[in-house]
Scaffold this active site. Structure first.
Site, PDB file in Angstrom:
ATOM      1  N   LYS A   2      -5.103 -10.419  -7.160  1.00 51.83           N
ATOM      2  CA  LYS A   2      -6.333 -10.408  -6.385  1.00 51.83           C
ATOM      3  C   LYS A   2      -7.585  -9.465  -6.860  1.00 51.83           C
ATOM      4  O   LYS A   2      -7.454  -8.425  -7.293  1.00 51.83           O
ATOM      5  CB  LYS A   2      -5.975  -9.986  -4.790  1.00 51.83           C
ATOM      6  N   LYS A  53     -11.242  -3.870  -5.264  1.00 51.26           N
ATOM      7  CA  LYS A  53     -11.935  -2.516  -5.476  1.00 51.26           C
ATOM      8  C   LYS A  53     -10.861  -1.416  -6.050  1.00 51.26           C
ATOM      9  O   LYS A  53     -11.606  -0.420  -6.628  1.00 51.26           O
ATOM     10  CB  LYS A  53     -12.901  -1.773  -4.089  1.00 51.26           C
ATOM     11  N   LYS A 111       0.675  -1.334  -0.078  1.00 51.21           N
ATOM     12  CA  LYS A 111      -0.030  -0.015   0.250  1.00 51.21           C
ATOM     13  C   LYS A 111       0.975   1.287   0.070  1.00 51.21           C
ATOM     14  O   LYS A 111       0.605   2.389  -0.751  1.00 51.21           O
ATOM     15  CB  LYS A 111      -0.946   0.007   1.096  1.00 51.21           C
TER      16      LYS A 111
HETATM   17  P1  TYM Z   1     -10.746  -5.581   3.662  1.00 46.97           P
HETATM   18  O1  TYM Z   1     -11.674  -4.384   3.854  1.00 46.97           O
HETATM   19  O2  TYM Z   1      -9.619  -5.289   2.465  1.00 46.97           O
HETATM   20  O3  TYM Z   1     -11.437  -6.798   3.358  1.00 46.97           O
HETATM   21  C1  TYM Z   1     -12.402  -7.271   4.096  1.00 46.97           C
HETATM   22  C2  TYM Z   1     -12.559  -8.861   3.829  1.00 46.97           C
HETATM   23  O4  TYM Z   1     -12.895  -9.245   2.844  1.00 46.97           O
HETATM   24  C3  TYM Z   1     -11.661 -10.202   2.341  1.00 46.97           C
HETATM   25  N1  TYM Z   1     -11.372 -10.003   0.865  1.00 46.97           N
HETATM   26  C4  TYM Z   1     -11.219 -11.185  -0.078  1.00 46.97           C
HETATM   27  N2  TYM Z   1     -11.324 -12.472   0.396  1.00 46.97           N
HETATM   28  C5  TYM Z   1     -11.327 -13.308  -0.970  1.00 46.97           C
HETATM   29  N3  TYM Z   1     -10.804 -12.826  -2.109  1.00 46.97           N
HETATM   30  C6  TYM Z   1     -10.763 -11.422  -2.272  1.00 46.97           C
HETATM   31  N4  TYM Z   1     -10.234 -11.050  -3.430  1.00 46.97           N
HETATM   32  C7  TYM Z   1     -10.747 -10.441  -1.167  1.00 46.97           C
HETATM   33  N5  TYM Z   1     -10.597  -9.263  -1.229  1.00 46.97           N
HETATM   34  C8  TYM Z   1     -10.844  -8.838   0.227  1.00 46.97           C
HETATM   35  C9  TYM Z   1     -10.391  -9.896   3.179  1.00 46.97           C
HETATM   36  O5  TYM Z   1      -9.485 -10.900   3.465  1.00 46.97           O
HETATM   37  C10 TYM Z   1     -11.298  -9.311   4.305  1.00 46.97           C
HETATM   38  O6  TYM Z   1     -11.405 -10.586   5.421  1.00 46.97           O
HETATM   39  N6  TYM Z   1      -7.501  -5.479   7.561  1.00 46.97           N
HETATM   40  C11 TYM Z   1      -8.740  -5.564   7.322  1.00 46.97           C
HETATM   41  C12 TYM Z   1     -10.105  -5.324   7.633  1.00 46.97           C
HETATM   42  C13 TYM Z   1     -10.014  -5.376   9.245  1.00 46.97           C
HETATM   43  C14 TYM Z   1     -10.205  -6.672  10.100  1.00 46.97           C
HETATM   44  C15 TYM Z   1     -10.071  -6.133  11.700  1.00 46.97           C
HETATM   45  C16 TYM Z   1     -10.348  -7.876   9.662  1.00 46.97           C
HETATM   46  C17 TYM Z   1      -9.805  -4.371  10.434  1.00 46.97           C
HETATM   47  N7  TYM Z   1      -9.852  -5.072  11.483  1.00 46.97           N
HETATM   48  C18 TYM Z   1     -10.110  -7.375  12.459  1.00 46.97           C
HETATM   49  C19 TYM Z   1     -10.473  -9.005  10.815  1.00 46.97           C
HETATM   50  C20 TYM Z   1     -10.603  -8.587  12.076  1.00 46.97           C
HETATM   51  C21 TYM Z   1      -9.181  -5.264   5.585  1.00 46.97           C
HETATM   52  O7  TYM Z   1      -8.578  -4.474   5.263  1.00 46.97           O
HETATM   53  O8  TYM Z   1     -10.130  -5.948   5.048  1.00 46.97           O
END
Ligand code: TYM
Length: 339
Positions: free
Chosen positions: A201, A204, A118
């Site tokens: 991957k 968005k 990032k």
């Molecule tokens: P974020 O917002 O990027 O994504 C949310 C969830 O979606 C999953 N995900 C995917 N799974 C499969 N294939 C994909 N292409 C894909 N893109 C996204 C992510 O693995 C995630 O589970 N850091 C985290 C948010 C967060 C969090 C937490 C998660 C903050 N605090 C505590 C768990 C526990 C994030 O940026 O997810």
């Protein structure tokens, strides 16, 4: 130290940074709903404090947070059964994150691949919040003593860091206070790939809208994106082993398996050997049947933002009731007067 048994409790979060994809749905939301329906306590958070580690336009952030909440509900999360709330309404997350900033080591944070991705080439210009992001994530989880965290594959390293932070805290203070959380990374869709490039991957932030299915896409758009998804010239192999060097075919099969709640082996038994010209319409029908009602329900819910705000405020009250005593106890352990 004695072993403490922690009650099973699921926590996970999604960033309201604009737009949910099929990756978020299959890798997270659909699985969140499954955990809820297994009768375990489930807490799900719109992590707005994480979102602002990169610039967010305030109006868009507000809209994206409400839309994300609508996405949770439309995907089957019931605000009565699960706790749904946005992170900034529960100050305990930020308070525990500060303590974890003092537990985590610079060397651990520097190894985080998501920070490197990032921050890109200009890491000197990244926010301090982006660097500290995984400590806040550990706080999100541990402020509830959560034991299980369903996520996609890309969050694995952050969850390992969460375990390291809990272990170091427990060790440094000679307590068994924080659980060593289990990442739950299961099923066929823990890493949904771009529809244009099977090595990237689905995200968005990809500049090409054709690379992803958005939760707000209508039926025609979903079908068109699947029809145009990149493939190779061969028909589907006869079994799962034949998918090994075929990332695009593997991705579409994984998506089909996750949408239809089947294993990849089951899907291969049904569809092995078919041409993409036969497989894609079947996949498109399934995706439309499952995704179009979600998108319609999200638009319906978004017509009443005050109801969404009410749900989030109520969820925040319930979340705080769990988090506040855990934070208070943490303060006591570390020697804060007045805790
Ligand atoms: P974020 O917002 O990027 O994504 C949310 C969830 O979606 C999953 N995900 C995917 N799974 C499969 N294939 C994909 N292409 C894909 N893109 C996204 C992510 O693995 C995630 O589970 N850091 C985290 C948010 C967060 C969090 C937490 C998660 C903050 N605090 C505590 C768990 C526990 C994030 O940026 O997810």
């Amino acid at each position: 130290m004695t072993e403490v048994a922690f009650t099973p409790r699921v926590f996970s979060g999604i960033q309201p940074s604009g737009g949910l994809t099929l990756g978020n749905y299959l890798g997270a939301l659909k699985r969140f709903a499954k955990a809820q329906d297994q009768g375990i306590e489930t807490i799900y958070c719109m992590v707005d404090l994480h979102a602002i580690t990169v610039w967010q336009d305030p109006e868009k952030l507000r809209h994206a947070t409400r839309e994300l909440c609508a996405g949770f509900i439309a995907s089957g999360l019931d605000p009565e059964k699960s706790i749904l709330f946005n992170q900034s309404q529960v100050a305990e997350h930020a308070q525990l994150a500060w303590i974890f900033n003092c537990v985590a080591r610079m060397g651990w944070m520097k190894r985080m691949t998501q920070f490197k991705d990032k921050a890109g080439k200009n890491a000197e210009n990244a926010s301090l919040g982006l660097f500290g992001y995984p400590a806040l994530m550990a706080a999100d989880i541990l402020v509830y003593h959560a034991t299980h965290v369903p996520v996609g594959e890309d969050q694995k390293q952050h969850l390992e860091l969460t375990r390291d932070i809990a272990t170091k805290f427990n060790h440094d203070y000679g307590v068994d206070f924080f659980p060593i959380t289990e990442p739950v990374i299961e099923g066929a869709a823990t890493r949904v790939m771009s529809l244009r490039d099977g090595s990237k991957k689905m995200s968005k932030s990809d500049p090409s809208d054709m690379s992803r299915i958005n939760l707000t896409d209508d039926a025609d758009t979903i079908a068109k994106k699947i029809r145009k998804a990149k493939t190779d010239p061969e028909p589907l192999p006869s079994d799962a082993d034949g998918l090994a060097d075929r990332p695009e075919a593997r991705n579409l099969i994984n998506i089909y398996a996750a949408l239809s709640d089947q294993s990849v082996d089951q899907v291969m038994a049904e569809l092995g050997g078919k041409a993409f010209s036969e497989f894609k319409p079947v996949l498109a029908d399934l995706a439309v049947a499952q995704m179009a009602p979600i998108s319609a329900e999200m638009s319906r819910l978004m017509q009443d933002p005050s109801e969404i705000d009410r749900i989030l405020a109520n969820g925040a009250d319930r979340a705080r009731a769990i988090a506040a005593p855990i934070l208070k106890k943490t303060y006591e352990i570390i020697g804060m007067v007045g805790a």
